[in-house]
Design a protein around this motif. Sequence first.
Motif, PDB file in Angstrom:
ATOM      1  N   HIS A   7       1.103  -1.810   0.328  1.00  8.17           N
ATOM      2  CA  HIS A   7      -0.214  -0.300   0.125  1.00  8.17           C
ATOM      3  C   HIS A   7       0.645   1.324   0.525  1.00  8.17           C
ATOM      4  O   HIS A   7       0.523   2.184   0.239  1.00  8.17           O
ATOM      5  CB  HIS A   7      -0.985   0.053   1.367  1.00  8.17           C
ATOM      6  CG  HIS A   7      -0.064   0.267   2.970  1.00  8.17           C
ATOM      7  ND1 HIS A   7       0.718  -0.649   2.641  1.00  8.17           N
ATOM      8  CD2 HIS A   7      -0.050   1.762   3.475  1.00  8.17           C
ATOM      9  CE1 HIS A   7       1.130  -0.194   4.027  1.00  8.17           C
ATOM     10  NE2 HIS A   7       0.641   0.782   4.216  1.00  8.17           N
ATOM     11  N   TYR A  76      -7.801   0.472   9.227  1.00 13.02           N
ATOM     12  CA  TYR A  76      -5.945   0.539   8.621  1.00 13.02           C
ATOM     13  C   TYR A  76      -4.809   0.522   9.358  1.00 13.02           C
ATOM     14  O   TYR A  76      -4.145   1.221  10.571  1.00 13.02           O
ATOM     15  CB  TYR A  76      -6.281   2.638   9.582  1.00 13.02           C
ATOM     16  CG  TYR A  76      -8.033   2.830   8.984  1.00 13.02           C
ATOM     17  CD1 TYR A  76      -7.935   3.711   7.802  1.00 13.02           C
ATOM     18  CD2 TYR A  76      -8.754   3.163   9.620  1.00 13.02           C
ATOM     19  CE1 TYR A  76      -9.113   4.249   7.295  1.00 13.02           C
ATOM     20  CE2 TYR A  76     -10.156   3.797   9.522  1.00 13.02           C
ATOM     21  CZ  TYR A  76     -10.478   4.402   7.841  1.00 13.02           C
ATOM     22  OH  TYR A  76     -11.444   4.951   7.429  1.00 13.02           O
ATOM     23  N   VAL A  84      -3.581   8.197  12.196  1.00 12.05           N
ATOM     24  CA  VAL A  84      -4.404   7.560  11.074  1.00 12.05           C
ATOM     25  C   VAL A  84      -6.273   7.772  11.369  1.00 12.05           C
ATOM     26  O   VAL A  84      -6.517   8.309  10.641  1.00 12.05           O
ATOM     27  CB  VAL A  84      -3.581   6.013  10.505  1.00 12.05           C
ATOM     28  CG1 VAL A  84      -4.764   6.045   9.437  1.00 12.05           C
ATOM     29  CG2 VAL A  84      -1.934   6.082  10.565  1.00 12.05           C
ATOM     30  N   TYR A  85      -6.231   7.183  12.366  1.00 10.46           N
ATOM     31  CA  TYR A  85      -8.058   7.330  12.740  1.00 10.46           C
ATOM     32  C   TYR A  85      -8.383   8.365  12.947  1.00 10.46           C
ATOM     33  O   TYR A  85      -9.117   8.209  12.185  1.00 10.46           O
ATOM     34  CB  TYR A  85      -8.100   6.174  14.448  1.00 10.46           C
ATOM     35  CG  TYR A  85      -6.756   4.994  14.358  1.00 10.46           C
ATOM     36  CD1 TYR A  85      -7.061   4.167  13.223  1.00 10.46           C
ATOM     37  CD2 TYR A  85      -6.737   4.638  15.647  1.00 10.46           C
ATOM     38  CE1 TYR A  85      -6.120   3.097  13.417  1.00 10.46           C
ATOM     39  CE2 TYR A  85      -5.805   3.267  15.637  1.00 10.46           C
ATOM     40  CZ  TYR A  85      -5.528   2.959  14.581  1.00 10.46           C
ATOM     41  OH  TYR A  85      -5.284   1.503  14.545  1.00 10.46           O
ATOM     42  N   ARG A  87      -6.932  11.239  11.767  1.00  7.26           N
ATOM     43  CA  ARG A  87      -7.636  11.737  10.444  1.00  7.26           C
ATOM     44  C   ARG A  87      -7.917  11.538   9.454  1.00  7.26           C
ATOM     45  O   ARG A  87      -8.836  11.919   8.681  1.00  7.26           O
ATOM     46  CB  ARG A  87      -5.811  11.766   9.703  1.00  7.26           C
ATOM     47  CG  ARG A  87      -5.394  11.961   8.256  1.00  7.26           C
ATOM     48  CD  ARG A  87      -3.813  11.693   7.652  1.00  7.26           C
ATOM     49  NE  ARG A  87      -4.302  10.414   7.430  1.00  7.26           N
ATOM     50  CZ  ARG A  87      -3.053   9.562   7.372  1.00  7.26           C
ATOM     51  NH1 ARG A  87      -1.781  10.158   7.724  1.00  7.26           N
ATOM     52  NH2 ARG A  87      -3.257   8.368   6.985  1.00  7.26           N
ATOM     53  N   GLU A  88      -8.556  10.050   9.168  1.00  4.94           N
ATOM     54  CA  GLU A  88      -9.345   9.620   8.228  1.00  4.94           C
ATOM     55  C   GLU A  88     -10.739   9.413   8.914  1.00  4.94           C
ATOM     56  O   GLU A  88     -11.483   9.846   7.950  1.00  4.94           O
ATOM     57  CB  GLU A  88      -9.327   7.726   8.391  1.00  4.94           C
ATOM     58  CG  GLU A  88      -7.266   7.587   7.694  1.00  4.94           C
ATOM     59  CD  GLU A  88      -7.405   8.253   6.678  1.00  4.94           C
ATOM     60  OE1 GLU A  88      -8.528   8.150   5.273  1.00  4.94           O
ATOM     61  OE2 GLU A  88      -6.336   8.002   6.116  1.00  4.94           O
ATOM     62  N   ARG A  89     -11.248   9.131  10.370  1.00  6.97           N
ATOM     63  CA  ARG A  89     -12.239   9.834  10.564  1.00  6.97           C
ATOM     64  C   ARG A  89     -12.787  10.961  11.241  1.00  6.97           C
ATOM     65  O   ARG A  89     -14.317  10.644  10.561  1.00  6.97           O
ATOM     66  CB  ARG A  89     -12.376   8.813  11.640  1.00  6.97           C
ATOM     67  CG  ARG A  89     -11.716   6.883  11.716  1.00  6.97           C
ATOM     68  CD  ARG A  89     -13.049   6.459  10.329  1.00  6.97           C
ATOM     69  NE  ARG A  89     -14.085   6.650  10.262  1.00  6.97           N
ATOM     70  CZ  ARG A  89     -14.755   5.488   9.338  1.00  6.97           C
ATOM     71  NH1 ARG A  89     -14.049   5.425   8.766  1.00  6.97           N
ATOM     72  NH2 ARG A  89     -16.285   6.680   9.470  1.00  6.97           N
ATOM     73  N   ALA A  92      -7.953  16.266   9.272  1.00  3.75           N
ATOM     74  CA  ALA A  92      -6.936  16.106   9.372  1.00  3.75           C
ATOM     75  C   ALA A  92      -6.300  16.566  10.423  1.00  3.75           C
ATOM     76  O   ALA A  92      -5.019  16.408  11.237  1.00  3.75           O
ATOM     77  CB  ALA A  92      -6.134  16.576   8.158  1.00  3.75           C
ATOM     78  N   GLY A  95      -6.445  14.278  13.240  1.00  2.50           N
ATOM     79  CA  GLY A  95      -5.167  12.848  13.212  1.00  2.50           C
ATOM     80  C   GLY A  95      -4.089  13.761  13.775  1.00  2.50           C
ATOM     81  O   GLY A  95      -3.266  13.271  14.555  1.00  2.50           O
ATOM     82  N   ASP A 305       3.633  12.771   6.096  1.00  6.40           N
ATOM     83  CA  ASP A 305       2.253  13.488   6.038  1.00  6.40           C
ATOM     84  C   ASP A 305       2.882  15.156   6.484  1.00  6.40           C
ATOM     85  O   ASP A 305       1.894  16.135   6.062  1.00  6.40           O
ATOM     86  CB  ASP A 305       1.381  13.373   6.863  1.00  6.40           C
ATOM     87  CG  ASP A 305       0.495  11.881   6.792  1.00  6.40           C
ATOM     88  OD1 ASP A 305       0.783  11.536   5.989  1.00  6.40           O
ATOM     89  OD2 ASP A 305      -0.579  11.660   7.600  1.00  6.40           O
ATOM     90  N   SER A 363     -13.232   8.663  16.924  1.00  2.00           N
ATOM     91  CA  SER A 363     -13.135   8.698  15.764  1.00  2.00           C
ATOM     92  C   SER A 363     -13.580   6.561  15.352  1.00  2.00           C
ATOM     93  O   SER A 363     -14.615   6.372  14.523  1.00  2.00           O
ATOM     94  CB  SER A 363     -10.949   7.970  15.309  1.00  2.00           C
ATOM     95  OG  SER A 363     -10.597   9.345  15.650  1.00  2.00           O
TER      96      SER A 363
END
Length: 419
Positions: A7, A76, A84-85, A87-89, A92, A95, A305, A363
């Motif tokens: 990935h 994730y 990461v969680y 940021r994704e849910r 930014a 996260g 990031d 999240s």
Amino acid sequence: MAQSGAHRPDGMGLRRTLGVRDAVVVGLGSMVGAGIFAALGPAARAAGSGLLIGLAVAAVIAYCNAMSSARLAALYPASGGTYVYGRERLGAFWGYLAGWSFVVGKIASCAAMALTVGAYVWPGQAHAVAVAAVVALTAVNYGGVHKSALLTRVIVAVVLAVLAAVVVVCLASGTVGAARPAVGPEGFAGVFQAAGLLFFAFAGYARIATLGEEVREPARTIPRAIPLALAVALVVYAAVAVAVLSVLGPDGLGRATAPLADAVRAAGVPGLVPVVRVGAAVAALGSLLALVLGVSRTTLAMARDRHLPGALAAVHPRFQVPHRAELAVGAVVAALAATVDVRGAIGFSSFGVLVYYAIANASAWTLSSAPVSRVVPVVGLLGCVVLAGALPGVSVGVGTGVLCVGAAAYGVRRRIARR
């Protein structure tokens, strides 16, 4: 063996080498560490005989956090955990705030564990020993996560053996400590403060999630490893707390500077005291090993990031570890271990960890709209907020200030990026 770079098209992925057993050991190495040797005394001072209630409260909140983290990690499976969680849910900023809380708080915790090693090994030169421990374990982590997991397995076995000896000696002694009212002088506020202190000893299962790119079959392995590690730690903590309380009583435990060593002495087995001291030092080394491992992986994710310098995202071509992140974390921890006070480091670390898990629960709340599915993250979120607020005022104040500094830095970076 599966490789983790699938990935990560830029070739910056990490190698997947850890199975369920290794992941559980990494979590136990973080939880069944120096916290159980040090946290019982302050917790007893706060809660009296309510210590076990505080332990139960901490365990419930830790369980909610573990379940939320396990669900998120399955979706994730990347290095960084709640960074990461969030940021994704949530976006930014959240996260970033989780990553900032984790890195800063756990660096403080690394310093505290290193100083614990120094205090047990050579009290007169605690800071020097602490720095040496940081340097040595950073070198171990640099050699690869699989080697770190093997060393952690040895450390966990030694610590569990020492704790088992303490429990057997105390329960078999027939010595009975002085009784005390159900809760300490601060009432249930003291119970919550004790829970906050004891939560520090439960927080290690996050290290499993932050190793998301280095476990095999993460969608299956992480949700199994986190609850298993937490369950084992809870059983161990409960057994030790009951055994030590049975010998010292709440008053004696609250006054103890080295609770487990004092307990075996009071139980009539002074010859076991040096063994307990060695066990405490080994436990602190195990915690430090896993902490440096986890912090460096979150640093890696944030560097990818560009929330931290991009150079820290480099992965060593031979050892497949984030070597620059590990060296940077080791250098900062060594500097802190040479200068800071262990009590202040632990208080600030606890605040940062609770903020981190509050964001993890928030999240997880977004994963489903079903009311039943949201019970666990809601309980975990509210619990983290309550325990963070119950910590000493200095810890809350300093922690809030550092979070504000991180938020300001994020805002400045965003503003520059828009130009």
